[in-house]
Motif scaffolding. Sequence first.
Motif, PDB file in Angstrom:
ATOM      1  N   SER A   1      -8.670 -13.018 -75.650  1.00  0.00           N
ATOM      2  CA  SER A   1      -7.595 -13.863 -75.115  1.00  0.00           C
ATOM      3  C   SER A   1      -6.323 -13.059 -74.913  1.00  0.00           C
ATOM      4  N   TRP A   2      -5.960 -12.245 -75.894  1.00  0.00           N
ATOM      5  CA  TRP A   2      -4.741 -11.428 -75.782  1.00  0.00           C
ATOM      6  C   TRP A   2      -4.875 -10.441 -74.625  1.00  0.00           C
ATOM      7  N   THR A   3      -6.012  -9.797 -74.521  1.00  0.00           N
ATOM      8  CA  THR A   3      -6.230  -8.812 -73.461  1.00  0.00           C
ATOM      9  C   THR A   3      -6.159  -9.472 -72.082  1.00  0.00           C
ATOM     10  N   THR A   4      -6.766 -10.630 -71.939  1.00  0.00           N
ATOM     11  CA  THR A   4      -6.737 -11.340 -70.658  1.00  0.00           C
ATOM     12  C   THR A   4      -5.309 -11.709 -70.282  1.00  0.00           C
TER      13      THR A   4
ATOM     14  N   LEU B   1      -3.297 -10.240 -67.046  1.00  0.00           N
ATOM     15  CA  LEU B   1      -2.801 -11.149 -66.013  1.00  0.00           C
ATOM     16  C   LEU B   1      -1.300 -11.026 -65.815  1.00  0.00           C
ATOM     17  N   VAL B   2      -0.574 -10.837 -66.883  1.00  0.00           N
ATOM     18  CA  VAL B   2       0.881 -10.785 -66.769  1.00  0.00           C
ATOM     19  C   VAL B   2       1.357  -9.427 -66.299  1.00  0.00           C
ATOM     20  N   HIS B   3       0.864  -8.351 -66.887  1.00  0.00           N
ATOM     21  CA  HIS B   3       1.473  -7.041 -66.664  1.00  0.00           C
ATOM     22  C   HIS B   3       0.783  -6.166 -65.622  1.00  0.00           C
ATOM     23  N   TYR B   4      -0.484  -6.361 -65.361  1.00  0.00           N
ATOM     24  CA  TYR B   4      -1.173  -5.424 -64.469  1.00  0.00           C
ATOM     25  C   TYR B   4      -1.655  -6.033 -63.159  1.00  0.00           C
TER      26      TYR B   4
ATOM     27  N   ASN C   1       9.600 -20.675 -66.069  1.00  0.00           N
ATOM     28  CA  ASN C   1       8.742 -19.918 -66.979  1.00  0.00           C
ATOM     29  C   ASN C   1       7.708 -19.137 -66.171  1.00  0.00           C
ATOM     30  N   ARG C   2       7.324 -17.991 -66.696  1.00  0.00           N
ATOM     31  CA  ARG C   2       6.447 -17.113 -65.936  1.00  0.00           C
ATOM     32  C   ARG C   2       5.009 -17.607 -65.863  1.00  0.00           C
ATOM     33  N   LEU C   3       4.357 -17.836 -66.994  1.00  0.00           N
ATOM     34  CA  LEU C   3       2.927 -18.125 -66.955  1.00  0.00           C
ATOM     35  C   LEU C   3       2.590 -19.494 -67.526  1.00  0.00           C
TER      36      LEU C   3
END
Length: 76
Positions: free
Chosen positions: A29-32, A36-39, A64-66
């Motif tokens: 979950s953290w990796t996804t 999605l946000v940074h890359y 808000n961003r996401l």
Amino acid sequence: MSLPVLIDRWPHHHIVFGLLTALALAWISWTTYHMLVHYTGAVPAEYFSRQRRPDYMRYQRVTNRLFPGPRRTTHQ
């Protein structure tokens, strides 16, 4: 989405298996989210939107961003 399965299967397996599965789900979950946000999503898209749309920076300050939520207040 897989947390209900983890909770359902927890009593049937050894505790180490359950903990490793829970840690793996948290890491995925953290990796996804990070990808999605940074890359692949938000940061690159917003960078190009700022260049092409003059009012986009104002929109970014109040949105808000996401994750949905209450509008942010602007600090001007």
